[in-house]
Every structure is written in C-alpha cells, then in structure tokens.
Enzyme design. Structure first.
Site, PDB file in Angstrom:
ATOM      1  N   HIS A 122      23.025  37.165  27.129  1.00 36.28           N
ATOM      2  CA  HIS A 122      23.446  36.813  28.278  1.00 36.28           C
ATOM      3  C   HIS A 122      22.579  37.398  29.335  1.00 36.28           C
ATOM      4  CE1 HIS A 122      27.855  35.562  26.832  1.00 36.28           C
ATOM      5  NE2 HIS A 122      27.056  34.710  26.730  1.00 36.28           N
ATOM      6  N   ARG A 160      25.617  15.522  34.012  1.00 35.46           N
ATOM      7  CA  ARG A 160      26.296  15.694  32.670  1.00 35.46           C
ATOM      8  C   ARG A 160      27.802  15.838  33.039  1.00 35.46           C
ATOM      9  NH1 ARG A 160      21.809  19.608  32.949  1.00 35.46           N
ATOM     10  NH2 ARG A 160      20.163  18.981  31.572  1.00 35.46           N
ATOM     11  N   ARG A 220      26.156  10.204  33.818  1.00 34.64           N
ATOM     12  CA  ARG A 220      25.954   9.835  32.445  1.00 34.64           C
ATOM     13  C   ARG A 220      27.602   9.883  31.751  1.00 34.64           C
ATOM     14  NH1 ARG A 220      23.019  13.848  28.327  1.00 34.64           N
ATOM     15  NH2 ARG A 220      24.695  15.221  28.865  1.00 34.64           N
ATOM     16  N   GLU A 274      17.325   7.526  23.718  1.00 33.67           N
ATOM     17  CA  GLU A 274      17.114   8.881  22.709  1.00 33.67           C
ATOM     18  C   GLU A 274      16.794   8.478  21.574  1.00 33.67           C
ATOM     19  OE1 GLU A 274      20.566  11.835  24.729  1.00 33.67           O
ATOM     20  OE2 GLU A 274      21.288   9.698  24.605  1.00 33.67           O
ATOM     21  N   ASN A 324      14.645  15.297  24.624  1.00 35.84           N
ATOM     22  CA  ASN A 324      15.100  16.038  23.573  1.00 35.84           C
ATOM     23  C   ASN A 324      15.463  15.422  22.334  1.00 35.84           C
ATOM     24  OD1 ASN A 324      14.603  17.846  25.677  1.00 35.84           O
ATOM     25  ND2 ASN A 324      16.623  18.351  26.227  1.00 35.84           N
ATOM     26  N   ASP A 325      16.704  14.598  22.477  1.00 34.88           N
ATOM     27  CA  ASP A 325      17.008  13.828  21.313  1.00 34.88           C
ATOM     28  C   ASP A 325      15.927  12.979  20.723  1.00 34.88           C
ATOM     29  OD1 ASP A 325      19.351  14.994  20.414  1.00 34.88           O
ATOM     30  OD2 ASP A 325      20.567  13.781  22.191  1.00 34.88           O
ATOM     31  N   ARG A 363      16.926  19.982  16.259  1.00 27.45           N
ATOM     32  CA  ARG A 363      16.557  20.767  17.247  1.00 27.45           C
ATOM     33  C   ARG A 363      17.364  22.035  17.581  1.00 27.45           C
ATOM     34  NH1 ARG A 363      19.027  19.357  22.888  1.00 27.45           N
ATOM     35  NH2 ARG A 363      20.677  17.678  22.578  1.00 27.45           N
ATOM     36  N   CYS A 419      14.928  11.875  31.987  1.00 26.26           N
ATOM     37  CA  CYS A 419      15.920  12.902  32.154  1.00 26.26           C
ATOM     38  C   CYS A 419      15.808  14.274  31.254  1.00 26.26           C
ATOM     39  CB  CYS A 419      17.275  12.442  32.530  1.00 26.26           C
ATOM     40  SG  CYS A 419      17.824  11.655  30.986  1.00 26.26           S
TER      41      CYS A 419
END
Length: 839
Positions: free
Chosen positions: A453, A560, A596, A689, A712-713, A723, A759
């Site tokens: 953390h 998000r 989204r 994606e 990313n996806d 990933r 994005c």
C-alpha cells in the site's frame, strides 16, 4: 445463557493451546480450545451430536452439538499429508453420535512417523466461547476439558438444519485482502453463520483474517456451510460470489519480487550504491531523512477483564473514527487503502483473539499486539508476496491502536525539509500519509514490496520509491546527500561530484518539462501544425474531477462507474447514481463527460450480480454482456445518466462490445431511458477492447457516435496473454504491431465519428502518443497526473511526423522495436533518460 461441556476425546496429556507448535492453532486463529498429546489410539465423540466434518485424509473430525457448538479434533500436526494412512474411521460424516462413541482409531506409530507433532488440538470452531478446564494435567477419555458458554440468542444461528455445498474457487491470485473482505461483507449481511472449509482448515466467513489464513489457491475446492434463519440465502450469495472470481478491478498485474540482498557497492570517491526494487518511478536528488520508530511498551498484566475490554473497544473506536476522517479526503487510492484498514479493524477474528487474551488477564495493549502479530505472521508465512505485504497493514493498525490505548496524543509527523528523501527500515501507510507531500522528494526502505500500500500511495503521489533494499541502508546517515534513481533501481549515498551533476541535470530537465507542461496545461491542445487533439482524463469518482480539470483535463474520457457498485450488497438506485454523475458533471463545468456503463464480471465481481462458474472469467459474462444479462441494473444506470444536466456533451460508453447486436440492444434500452426520463439523449459510443470490435468498426459506426480504445484489454485479447499474469507482464505491451494494426483498421472503419479516442494505458504513455495520433486518434484520455505532459508532447509534434512514425511502427517485428523507434524519434523533444543513466 447456556453452556456445553466438552469431554476429552482421547486420553493423554492436556496442554494449553498456546503450546501447540503451529501459529494458527496456538494464537487462537482457528478457535479457542486445548490440545492433547494422546496416549491411547481411539478418538471419541466429545458430546452428543452429529459428525459434520470428516476430510478424505481422515486426520480430523468435527462434531456439532444440538446447541450448535462445533468442536474440531485435529489429530497431530501436518497429518493431512498422510492421506489417511494410520486412520480408521468409525463414524461417517452426517452420523449421529453419543458422547464417548469411537470416531477414529489411530495407528500412533504410523502417524508419529509422518507427523510434525502428535499434539492434537481440540478446538471450538463455532457456537460459543470456550474456557479450558485446568490444562496442564493428565486426562482420561471422557473427562471434562472445556466449557463452552453460549450467550442468549447466540445459538440461534447454529440451530436447525445446516446447509452445505461445495465450490471450486476460481482465484488466480488466491484469497487475498480485497476478495476476502468481499466474502466477509457478504456473509455479515445475513442472519446466518457461514463457514468455509479447505481440507483441515476452517474459517468463519465473517473474519477477514481467518479467510486469508485459509491459504486458498486457484482451483481449490471449498466446502461452504451455513446455518441460521437465512442460511439458504447466505449460502447461495457466498457461493455465487466465490464463483464470480472475486478478483480486484484495478487491472493491476502483481510483480513477484524477491527481497534484494545485493551487497552495497562502493563507487567512485567512496559513494555507497544500494540496489532495490522500483515501487514508484522517478529520479531525484535530495537529503536523507532517517525515519525511526520506537517500539511501544505495553504491560502484559491487565487491570481486570472489564476495564481492559472497555479500553480496547474505546481505542478501536477512536482509531476507526480517525481512519474514517482520513478517508473523507484524498484520492481514490488513499480511500481504498483506508477502507481495507477499516475492514481489518472490524475483523471479528482479530477482535476475538484480543478479547481472549484479555480474558486470560492480559492488558488490552498486549492483547491487541498478540492478535495483530499472529495475523501478520500468518500472512508472511504464505507463499505470496502480496499477502506478506498485507502484514504491514496489520502492524500499522497495531501501532495506531496502541497509541490510542496510551491515552496520549499521537506523535507529531516527522518534520522534513524541502527535497527530503525518507529512508527507513519500513514505512507504514499511515506514516506516509502524515508526511508533508510538498516536501517529500522520495522514499527508500529496507523492507516493503512493489504491490504494498505504501508503493501504491507513493505512485499516486508521484513520489519516487525504492523498496526491498538489502544490506547497507543503515549506513546512510541522516542529512547526507543521496541520488534516488528508482527507475534504475538504485540509491547512491554521498554521490561523487560527477554523478551528482549528471543526476541533477537529468532531474532538472525532467522537472522543467513537467513544470512547462503544467504551466500550459489549461490551454487547448493542438499539434505544432494546428491539428486539434483533445486530452481528457480517466476518472474514478467525483473527488478526482476538479483536480483533473485544474491539471488541464479538457473533459472526462472515461468515468469508471464501478466505484458506485463495488463493496456493497445491493446496486445503487437511480437517485444515488444521478447525484454522483451530476457532481462530476458540475466539476467538469461544461466539459464533455463520457460515462462507461457498469463493467462488472471478470475481475470485478458483484455479490448482487452473481455469474455462473467460468473457466476464464475474462472471456465470460462481463462488460456490456453483464448489463444485458441484468437489464434492470443497466436501465437504472441509463436513466440516471439521461437525467444529468450539463452545458457540455454527456455520453454513454459501452464496454466489451463484440457485435452490432449488442449495440442495438443497448441503444433500444437507452431510447427507453430517454423516453421515461424526458432527458436529452446522450451520445452513445463503444469501447474497442475486442479484436471483433476492432475488425468490424465499420459495421458498428452507423449505430454509434464515437469509439474509444481500451488498449489494456485489446492488448490481452490480441496477444492472447492474461494481463493478470505476472510472468507475461514484460511481453504484454500495447505497442505490439498487432495491436497497432487493429487500431489502424478500426480507425479506418470509424469514418467521421465525433470522437476517435483512446482511454486505455497507451493514452498515458508518452512514447505511444505520436503513434496513436499518426493512426488517426484525436482524443486521448489519460490518468489525471499525466494530462499536462501528454498535452506538452502533442504540442511538439506535427501530423506528418506522427503519420510517418505510425507507418514505420506498423512494419516493426515487435513492441521492443516499436519503442526503440519511437524513443529515438522523440529523443530531441522528451530527452528520455535511459534506465541507469546516472550510474
């Protein structure tokens, strides 16, 4: 209040549980009880009841009384590995037994050869609080050894039928803190008692520490048990939650890193060079400030059970209030970490262990320290670096509660001067949050890890951090000049004049670029030849909106919405969603807002949106598929978005689209939401994606207003690399020519849509920016901290240069070649420093 007497299941020496050479048993994390070193080969029923647990290995047996008290008899330690050798069963699971009935016959010679110890814990694992009767003596089978007190009303959950089911846990990263917290939160929502069993181990589903202590791995089969008024509902909810995958929704790939034990190197002019692991990137030059913390002294003896119990709960309450106040401010990362601390603070396993020590006459401080240290030791014993790092969270809470128990004011934060680089054996999250962020230049610690953390907080603060430094950090004196090169995984104390000059020059150049970028952040973004490129920010909640605008964001390219739906037992209603979306729109002050829709499923399971078992959740019921599967939840969200009032564009973006049919279904629902609310119709777009969406954008375009690439996806699906897999992290690069070709094909099919954006992670990657523009992207939605720098890079580019670079990138053999090419072309503008440039 009633009580149940537990009789010795075998003859032998009766010992306190603390003498068992196993931390989980000795520290009471499995439950209260005693242990018997057996002298006879028969294990007998400790009372009248039912056999409710008998693993295939036969090394343990659990019996439940009519009152709901459950006792686990665990024959020896590490006897599960015998696979039943030396055990003969006399009562099957489900059998009713009388006190003294034979349950098992033991071949003590065989078992002794294969066991770590024959000392056998007898543990009350459910139904009440146990008190040992004179441990430290010889007992015969049938003698009273424990008294279990059942508080009035406490037995209700244990009465009636106990429901059971088996579930195989799809947990690629094990049952770590966040998924365990979700199970605990789910279980606490029902009037029922839920337990999880994994082989010989058992955990109360309401106990975060106990759940994590199970050591669940991917594919393990768990037995779920539930009793009480809402047993059926609780069992199904927990089962569905586990089957959903329970993984975090951060898209974060954990890196497994061993502690660095490299010896210090003596460099030029006697400088001390230490190696470590990068926790947050960056290069800074500053003065070392050594952070030391003394051990808080606590008295072992208490002042009476009532007084110490009151003191413990008052301290817990005070710390809880402090954490709640701290969580009210700061970014999403800070709030998420503090929420995890609150979950630990309310963990029934920790509290019960501390209360047991208090009941034995210990002081509240001593009791709390024993409970937290036992939990921390359990985490560190697990074969998972991320779990070991959660031990630091427990020790952080230990210190905060001990300070509260002392009755004194919390110590003042360490005073640091400008440009301070904090060096310490370790740093707790609360200590980092207390430091003056404006003066903190860097962090270097002996311990810690890249997924701790503290590492997450440092990265969010933009503070370079080096952790897991081996030997030698204690030789860095307070006030000495140091170069912290987190990118190069080094810290150099007392650097030579030449090295200091190189580092200062590199750091100054970087800071000038960042300062120049911040100074111009508020201006519209255009290339050097006048092409308009909109630079938006990805947001996670309302608190991030205003700072993002201040940092130059020209809108929100990805909101998000999961922040509204996670960590709760029911979906947010329409008004609650509207309030949050409206607050974000207000903060954006007329700038575009792209919302989204809920991207649940896969690595973001929800207890009220259970999904069926899936071999690969990343390819299952997630994204828009989960919304179409639960149209009531999706329609409520669409209605809330339609009610948002803004001078700027408001848009709906659908995640994980793979077909035109999905868009048409969502469009029909959006039309219903518009008609029902009387609001303005928002724009409708999709995230690209999947390779399917990239290859059929020309078919999608007539039904939508914009596209945005979720790189990313898209990268994981294009390269067939998970990933979440740390071993593939170095190869999973969005600048792979295959990914770039999908983007190029999709842009070609998009035509003249309002936005063609990115994005995903590539939008924040300065090396990728010119390539994306060259491929036809005109909107980049980056992390808020990168917006200014992205805009600065764009201003130094021309469209022709970007197109030429993109064409060459498409012709490369791999991502490394693309990065080398782009880095070379951008060198004059960005002056990137190669890793280790100050060496």
């Amino acid at each position: 209040m009633t009580s149940v007497v537990v009789h010795a299941p075998m003859a032998g020496w009766l010992a306190p549980l603390g003498e068992v050479p196993d931390a989980a048993f000795a520290e009471g994390l499995v439950g209260d009880g005693v242990a018997i070193d057996p002298t006879e080969p028969v294990v007998r029923a400790p009372f009248d009841g039912v056999v409710v647990g008998l693993p295939a290995s036969r090394h343990a047996v659990t019996v439940r009384s009519a009152e709901g008290v459950e006792v686990l008899i665990h024959v020896g330690l590490e006897t599960v590995a015998l696979n039943g050798a030396g055990f003969t069963v006399h009562a099957a699971e489900g059998a009713k037994v009388k006190a003294g009935d034979p349950l098992l016959t033991l071949d003590l010679d065989v078992i002794a050869d294969g066991a770590k110890s024959l000392l056998s814990p007898v543990i009350v694992v459910g139904g009440g609080a146990a008190t040992a009767i004179d441990p430290g003596r010889s007992v015969r089978a049938g003698e009273a050894i424990l008294t279990v007190v059942i508080e009035d009303g406490a037995a209700v959950q244990g009465q009636g039928e106990t429901l059971t089911t088996m579930v195989r846990a799809p947990l690629p990263h094990g049952l770590h803190a966040r998924p365990a917290a979700r199970i605990a939160a789910c279980a606490k929502g029902f009037d029922a008692r839920v337990t999880l069993r994994l082989g010989e181990r058992r955990a109360d589903a309401a106990s975060l520490v106990a759940l994590m202590g199970l050591g669940v791995r991917d594919g393990d089969e768990l037995k779920l048990e539930a009793s009480g008024r809402q047993a059926a509902e609780a069992l199904e909810a927990v089962r569905a939650l586990i089957l959903s995958g329970l993984e975090e929704g951060q898209g974060h790939t954990a890196t497994v890193v061993a502690s660095v034990k490299a010896a210090p190197i003596i460099g030029e002019d006697g400088e001390l060079i230490l190696s470590g692991v990068t926790a947050a990137p960056g290069l800074v030059v500053g003065r070392a400030v050594r952070l030391r913390q003394s051990e808080i002294v606590v008295a072992e003896a208490g002042r009476g059970v009532a007084a110490e119990t009151t003191a413990l709960h008052q301290a817990l309450s005070a710390v809880r209030s402090q954490i709640e106040r701290a969580a009210a401010g700061g970014g999403a990362h800070r709030r998420a970490i503090l929420a995890a601390h609150l979950a630990f603070l309310d963990d029934p396993g920790l509290i019960e262990t501390a209360e047991r020590h208090v009941a034995e006459g210990r002081g509240a401080g001593f009791a709390w320290r024993e409970a937290t240290r036992a939990g921390a030791a359990l985490f560190r014993a697990m074969d998972d670096p991320r779990m070991a790092e959660r031990a630091d969270d427990l020790l952080d809470l230990e210190r905060q509660v001990l300070i509260a128990l002392s009755g004194e004011a919390a110590p003042a934060p360490v005073a640091i001067g400008p440009g301070s680089i904090v060096v310490a054996d370790d740093l707790l999250p609360s200590q980092l949050m207390a430091l003056d962020a404006a003066r903190l230049a860097g962090i270097c610690t002996v311990r810690g890890g890249p997924t701790s953390h503290v590492a997450i907080l440092a990265a969010a603060m933009g503070v370079p951090a080096l952790v897991a430094v081996g030997d030698g950090l204690e030789r860095v004196e307070d006030g000495v000049l140091v170069v912290l090169d987190a990118d190069g995984r080094q810290m150099i104390a007392a650097p030579s004049a030449a090295r200091q000059a190189r580092a200062q020059s590199a750091a100054a150049a970087r800071e000038r670029r960042r300062a120049d970028a911040r100074a111009l952040a508020g201006e519209d973004c255009r290339t050097a030849d006048g092409v308009r490129i909109e630079v938006f920010a990805n947001l996670g909640d309302a608190a991030e909106a205003a700072p993002a605008v201040a940092g130059g964001a020209e809108g929100c390219g990805l909101l998000r919405t999961e922040f509204l739906f996670l960590e709760r037992e029911t979906a947010p209603d329409e008004d609650e969603q509207l309030a949050e979306y409206q607050a974000i729109a207000d903060a954006l002050d007329g700038r575009p807002l792209i919302v989204r829709t809920l991207d649940a499923g896969g690595d973001k399971p929800l207890p009220y949106l259970p999904t069926p078992p899936e071999e690969n959740p990343a390819l299952g019921l997630r994204g828009v598929r989960s919304g179409l599967h639960r149209p009531d939840i999706l329609l409520t969200q669409l209605r809330a978005i339609c009610r948002v009032r803004s001078r700027g564009a408001v848009a709906v973006m659908l995640p994980m689209i793979a077909s035109v049919a999905e868009v048409r279904q969502a469009r029909a629902m959006l039309d219903v939401a518009v008609a029902e609310t009387g609001g303005a119709a928002p724009l409708l777009g999709v995230m690209i994606e999947t390779p399917a969406a990239a290859m059929t954008t020309d078919r999608l375009a007539p039904a939508i207003d914009f596209i945005s690439f979720g790189t990313n996806d898209l990268t994981q699906y294009a390269l067939a690399m998970d990933r979440q897999n740390a071993g593939l992290a170095a190869q999973l690069d969005g600048l792979h020519p295959a990914v770039l070709r999908l983007i190029a094909r999709s842009v070609e099919g998009a035509g003249a849509l309002k936005w063609i954006g990115v994005c995903g992670g590539l939008a924040s990657d300065l090396t990728a920016v010119p390539i994306l523009i060259g491929l036809g992207v005109r909107e980049l939605s980056a992390t808020p901290s990168m917006v200014a720098e992205v805009k600065a890079v764009v201003r130094g580019l021309t469209l022709d240069d970007c197109r030429a670079l993109a064409a060459e990138a498409l012709a490369q053999d791999g991502a490394e070649a693309v990065r080398a090419l782009a880095g070379e072309r951008l060198a004059a503008l960005l002056q990137p420093r190669a890793v280790g440039a100050v060496a």
